[in-house]
Enzyme design. Sequence first.
Site, mmCIF file in Angstrom:
data_model
loop_
_atom_site.group_PDB
_atom_site.id
_atom_site.type_symbol
_atom_site.label_atom_id
_atom_site.label_comp_id
_atom_site.label_asym_id
_atom_site.label_seq_id
_atom_site.Cartn_x
_atom_site.Cartn_y
_atom_site.Cartn_z
ATOM 1 N N LYS A 1 54.713 47.135 34.920
ATOM 2 C CA LYS A 1 54.260 46.146 35.913
ATOM 3 C C LYS A 1 54.290 46.803 37.283
ATOM 4 O O LYS A 1 55.052 47.748 37.509
ATOM 5 C CB LYS A 1 55.186 44.934 35.905
ATOM 6 C CG LYS A 1 54.563 43.688 36.477
ATOM 7 C CD LYS A 1 53.675 42.989 35.454
ATOM 8 C CE LYS A 1 52.940 41.814 36.060
ATOM 9 N NZ LYS A 1 52.243 41.019 35.039
ATOM 10 N N SER B 1 42.641 43.183 27.712
ATOM 11 C CA SER B 1 42.735 44.453 28.443
ATOM 12 C C SER B 1 42.735 45.620 27.457
ATOM 13 O O SER B 1 42.129 46.665 27.696
ATOM 14 C CB SER B 1 44.030 44.510 29.264
ATOM 15 O OG SER B 1 43.851 43.868 30.496
ATOM 16 N N THR C 1 43.150 35.171 29.522
ATOM 17 C CA THR C 1 44.509 34.611 29.515
ATOM 18 C C THR C 1 44.454 33.095 29.355
ATOM 19 O O THR C 1 45.159 32.517 28.521
ATOM 20 C CB THR C 1 45.274 35.011 30.791
ATOM 21 O OG1 THR C 1 45.168 36.428 30.954
ATOM 22 C CG2 THR C 1 46.732 34.622 30.699
ATOM 23 N N ASN D 1 43.534 32.287 38.216
ATOM 24 C CA ASN D 1 42.871 32.825 37.034
ATOM 25 C C ASN D 1 43.316 32.112 35.754
ATOM 26 O O ASN D 1 42.489 31.633 34.970
ATOM 27 C CB ASN D 1 43.143 34.331 36.936
ATOM 28 C CG ASN D 1 42.568 34.912 35.664
ATOM 29 O OD1 ASN D 1 43.215 34.911 34.629
ATOM 30 N ND2 ASN D 1 41.324 35.346 35.716
ATOM 31 N N LYS E 1 51.685 49.029 29.898
ATOM 32 C CA LYS E 1 50.550 48.182 30.284
ATOM 33 C C LYS E 1 51.096 46.981 31.019
ATOM 34 O O LYS E 1 52.085 46.385 30.611
ATOM 35 C CB LYS E 1 49.823 47.718 29.005
ATOM 36 C CG LYS E 1 48.569 46.945 29.255
ATOM 37 C CD LYS E 1 47.388 47.858 29.462
ATOM 38 C CE LYS E 1 46.169 47.149 30.008
ATOM 39 N NZ LYS E 1 46.180 46.911 31.465
ATOM 40 N N LYS F 1 55.479 41.195 25.142
ATOM 41 C CA LYS F 1 54.140 40.603 24.979
ATOM 42 C C LYS F 1 53.240 41.509 24.128
ATOM 43 O O LYS F 1 52.610 41.053 23.179
ATOM 44 C CB LYS F 1 53.530 40.415 26.375
ATOM 45 C CG LYS F 1 52.336 39.513 26.406
ATOM 46 C CD LYS F 1 51.792 39.349 27.824
ATOM 47 C CE LYS F 1 52.774 38.696 28.761
ATOM 48 N NZ LYS F 1 52.157 38.329 30.053
HETATM 49 P P1 NAD Z 1 46.477 33.494 40.717
HETATM 50 O O1 NAD Z 1 46.954 34.132 41.962
HETATM 51 O O2 NAD Z 1 45.061 33.680 40.299
HETATM 52 O O3 NAD Z 1 46.758 31.896 40.785
HETATM 53 C C1 NAD Z 1 48.015 31.350 41.061
HETATM 54 C C2 NAD Z 1 47.826 29.828 41.199
HETATM 55 O O4 NAD Z 1 49.104 29.218 41.298
HETATM 56 C C3 NAD Z 1 47.050 29.394 42.441
HETATM 57 O O5 NAD Z 1 46.264 28.264 42.121
HETATM 58 C C4 NAD Z 1 48.157 28.985 43.423
HETATM 59 O O6 NAD Z 1 47.712 28.045 44.377
HETATM 60 C C5 NAD Z 1 49.156 28.379 42.460
HETATM 61 N N1 NAD Z 1 50.539 28.364 42.932
HETATM 62 C C6 NAD Z 1 51.330 29.413 43.279
HETATM 63 N N2 NAD Z 1 52.567 28.997 43.621
HETATM 64 C C7 NAD Z 1 52.553 27.643 43.473
HETATM 65 C C8 NAD Z 1 53.520 26.626 43.668
HETATM 66 N N3 NAD Z 1 54.754 26.904 44.088
HETATM 67 N N4 NAD Z 1 53.157 25.326 43.420
HETATM 68 C C9 NAD Z 1 51.907 25.033 42.986
HETATM 69 N N5 NAD Z 1 50.956 25.968 42.785
HETATM 70 C C10 NAD Z 1 51.268 27.245 43.032
HETATM 71 O O7 NAD Z 1 47.465 34.001 39.557
HETATM 72 P P2 NAD Z 1 47.162 34.095 37.997
HETATM 73 O O8 NAD Z 1 46.573 35.429 37.695
HETATM 74 O O9 NAD Z 1 46.491 32.855 37.547
HETATM 75 O O10 NAD Z 1 48.666 34.153 37.435
HETATM 76 C C11 NAD Z 1 49.447 32.972 37.294
HETATM 77 C C12 NAD Z 1 50.667 33.287 36.429
HETATM 78 O O11 NAD Z 1 50.230 33.769 35.142
HETATM 79 C C13 NAD Z 1 51.603 34.376 36.946
HETATM 80 O O12 NAD Z 1 52.915 34.114 36.508
HETATM 81 C C14 NAD Z 1 51.087 35.633 36.238
HETATM 82 O O13 NAD Z 1 52.068 36.661 36.168
HETATM 83 C C15 NAD Z 1 50.774 35.055 34.887
HETATM 84 N N6 NAD Z 1 49.820 35.828 34.088
HETATM 85 C C16 NAD Z 1 48.595 36.167 34.575
HETATM 86 C C17 NAD Z 1 47.719 36.866 33.755
HETATM 87 C C18 NAD Z 1 46.310 37.207 34.195
HETATM 88 O O14 NAD Z 1 45.554 37.745 33.366
HETATM 89 N N7 NAD Z 1 45.912 36.902 35.425
HETATM 90 C C19 NAD Z 1 48.099 37.249 32.463
HETATM 91 C C20 NAD Z 1 49.344 36.858 31.986
HETATM 92 C C21 NAD Z 1 50.196 36.143 32.818
#
Ligand code: NAD
Length: 425
Positions: free
Chosen positions: A104, A359, A188, A219, A68, A92
């Site tokens: 992944k 999920s 999340t 997100n 997953k 996780k």
């Molecule tokens: P996303 O694409 O929805 O949002 C990413 C955010 O980070 C955006 O606001 C972007 O502008 C900002 N960003 C990216 N690089 C940056 C930088 N260098 N400086 C400042 N801001 C920056 O992504 P997401 O789904 O929110 O995921 C964010 C993190 O959380 C990732 O590491 C992802 O693997 C992890 N994650 C996501 C989920 C999920 O359910 N979406 C679950 C677990 C972990």
Amino acid sequence: MQYNPYESAQTQFDNVAEQMGLEPAARELLRQPMKEFHFTIPVKMDDGTVKVFKAYRINHNDARGPAKGGLRFHPEETADTVRALAMWMTWKTAVVNVPLGGGKGGVVCDPRTMSLGEQERLCRGYIRQAYAQIGPNIDVPAPDIMTNAQHMLWMMDEYEVLAGGRYPGVITGKPVGAGGSLGRTEATGFGLVYILKDFLEAENIDIKETTASIQGFGNVGHYAFQMYEELGGTVMCISCFDNNDKKAYTYRKDGGCKFAELVSITDAYGSIDKEKALALGYEALDGDAWLAADVDILLPAAIENQITPAVFGNISSKVKIILEGANGPTTPDCDPLISERGIALIPDFLANSGGVTCSYFEQVQCNMNYFWTLDEVLEKLNQAMSSAFRAVYDLSKERGLYMRDAAYIIAIERVRDTIKLRGWV
Ligand code: NAD
């Protein structure tokens, strides 16, 4: 210094495996992915040309259940990033104790520069190429950076065309009404704050008295901000990209940032419109300024390798907690510095496990073809996260461990027990 996330994931694992005295065969099996699929996807672009995208789906371990993990669209995606993320997914799912493994996926692309039609053809192409590698009982993708519910639905639809039936459990993070679960989008970010709340309660700290600085307003950052504000906390700074020049800025306002205000000027990728933020009275500082804010809590929720020894000295002495929302935001060589300063670090694969937990709930609901109310989902999520947090927190207190190590010990023991029972090692 350039950090490789896969090397970071292996270093973290090796350190704990050594502390635990993990058997050599288990160590060898668990320090690398079991399966890797690297492929290309030709996509017909709107201008009639064909562009070929590089893509991955990697399974780290599926002993405890189907693999997953999210699927990321990112211009700088690499095989090693996907390997690291797959490995972290195994820990996780184990730490939050859902019967799933770790996988992944990723595509090297920038959806911000692609039309919706091009994105749909890319999603469908991904499934056509990876069809044999994924499935409800094999490996189940979900959204991650720059992928969303619409992408997941196109992928499910393509899978069902190829499979000739309805398989809603093949992918999670789908839209509600099309096999999605209520609460998945928020899970999340909300989960992060459920864990923060439990930690603060355990340490007798009133959340209403705390301040935070967040990196990322996608997100994860968005929903963490919303729930933290709802519970009375104050976000002093938020860092994310501007949707025009694509550079990162840290937004700050006297008295704190306001969620509703910022949401109204944010696009679907979590980028804030800088000009509109300035008009609303925000200051736009350097993208890295979020890290130096005088706050109690740092919440990295953007991308890996953001908290390194090179920037550690910029962190305010007021900071008491680092709540890892992103995967791998802290490099392993920074962990000893954080630990020495007495900052409590709530590790990524525990803190952000709300997404995969929800999920899992989505898969369960799809299998039953019976969907729960939002309250039921959030209550189950809160319970699962609280019990995962309690186990890690208690072990860390009992043995005087850094919380990342305590979480690793619990997760590795669970996976090691399963691979032993299965007779793999
Ligand atoms: P996303 O694409 O929805 O949002 C990413 C955010 O980070 C955006 O606001 C972007 O502008 C900002 N960003 C990216 N690089 C940056 C930088 N260098 N400086 C400042 N801001 C920056 O992504 P997401 O789904 O929110 O995921 C964010 C993190 O959380 C990732 O590491 C992802 O693997 C992890 N994650 C996501 C989920 C999920 O359910 N979406 C679950 C677990 C972990």
